[in-house]
Design a protein around this motif. Structure first.
Motif, PDB file in Angstrom:
ATOM      1  N   GLY A 179      -8.827 -31.504  35.037  1.00 53.43           N
ATOM      2  CA  GLY A 179      -8.450 -32.114  36.299  1.00 53.43           C
ATOM      3  C   GLY A 179      -6.940 -32.206  36.425  1.00 53.43           C
ATOM      4  N   GLU A 219      -2.126 -43.857  40.424  1.00 52.05           N
ATOM      5  CA  GLU A 219      -2.067 -42.452  40.840  1.00 52.05           C
ATOM      6  C   GLU A 219      -0.651 -41.886  40.742  1.00 52.05           C
ATOM      7  N   GLY A 269      -5.008 -37.924  40.538  1.00 54.18           N
ATOM      8  CA  GLY A 269      -6.435 -37.657  40.415  1.00 54.18           C
ATOM      9  C   GLY A 269      -7.205 -38.686  39.635  1.00 54.18           C
TER      10      GLY A 269
END
Length: 294
Positions: free
Chosen positions: A169, A264, A269
């Protein structure tokens, strides 16, 4: 121990490569300086056979036989410590499961006893991650729905940096952890203390009420309090860790407060929600409360 064996193999291969390179250099020099016709066709073919086939085959076979034992995993006994590690986006859930005792839950930092075999049971909680402690053991994928095992044994006390090596990610590169190898007696004492709830003096901090007011207990657990969330990291001993945000930031009041309000900004993410409505003073009070959880 596995990292030490890998280092030894690397040194052996390096020495062998230098010797082979030196031999080839000497052979090339000999071939250039040797007058034409000095070697017969038969002698040349014999030289190619020995240096191009026989000697390399013997060397490679010797290397294979000598290193085959290093490919076997360390044996694990029923009495050995097992540590379950689950990769999340983007942190590590750690559960100690000593034989015959109740499990102990922690996060983002792993402690192990020196001289004892430890089996890591690895699982991916959401997507595929990869668990690697370069200075201690090998690399193993963490796959959702499947448990892979990695066995390690630390031979000396120290702090070993671990990382995720499978893209998982946006904050994949911001997902680290420390493995702290401790003397066995110190580890046993630490694990006993780790079972206890958070200190009453810490949970009575004014920041505790704000922690509950903002609903942080919906995701995080603090043993000994009403906060029992299981979505995010367990924070019972949060203040005793060297870093926050899974090895990304030093453990300071300002860093904790900033991460609580806007996670964040540190980890794109991340699934932890932001609290832009929280004031700076409130964030500082929550940070100081969390720092006291040791």
């Amino acid at each position: 121990m596995e990292a030490r064996d890998t280092r030894t193999l690397m040194i052996v291969l390096l020495v062998a490569a230098v010797v082979i390179a030196g031999g080839l250099t000497a052979l090339i020099r000999f071939a250039i300086r040797t007058p034409g016709g000095r070697l017969t066709h038969r002698q040349g073919m014999r030289l190619v056979l020995w240096l191009g086939a026989v000697v390399p085959t013997i060397l490679l076979f010797t290397l294979l036989v000598s290193e085959l034992p290093a490919m076997r995993p360390l044996p694990v006994a029923p009495a050995d410590l097992r540590v379950k590690v689950e990769g999340e986006q983007f942190w590590w859930r750690v559960t100690y499961a000593p034989p015959g005792q109740a499990p102990v839950v922690a996060a983002n930092e792993i402690r192990i006893p020196v001289g004892r075999t430890v089996q890591f049971d690895l699982d991916g909680g959401d997507v595929i991650h990869s668990f690697w402690i370069p200075g201690l053991a090998g690399k193993m994928d963490m796959i959702p729905g499947r448990t892979n095992t990695l066995v390690a044994r630390a031979t000396k006390p120290g702090r070993y940096r671990g990382v995720c090596t499978e893209f998982c990610g946006l904050s994949h590169a911001l997902m680290a952890f420390d493995v702290v190898a401790m003397p066995a007696a110190a580890f046993d004492a630490w694990l006993t203390a780790e079972r206890r709830p958070a200190l009453a003096t810490a949970t009575a901090h004014p920041g505790a009420a704000l922690f509950a007011q903002y609903g942080c207990g919906g995701c995080h657990a603090i043993r000994g309090t009403a906060q029992a969330g299981a979505i995010g990291p367990d924070l019972t001993r949060f203040g005793a860790r060297a870093t926050l945000a899974a090895g990304v930031l030093p453990m300071t009041t300002a860093n904790i407060a900033g991460f609580v309000r806007h996670p964040e900004r540190t980890k794109p993410g991340v699934r932890m929600p932001a609290f832009p409505q929280m004031t700076d003073a409130e964030a500082i009070r929550i940070a100081r409360y969390l720092e006291g959880l040791k």
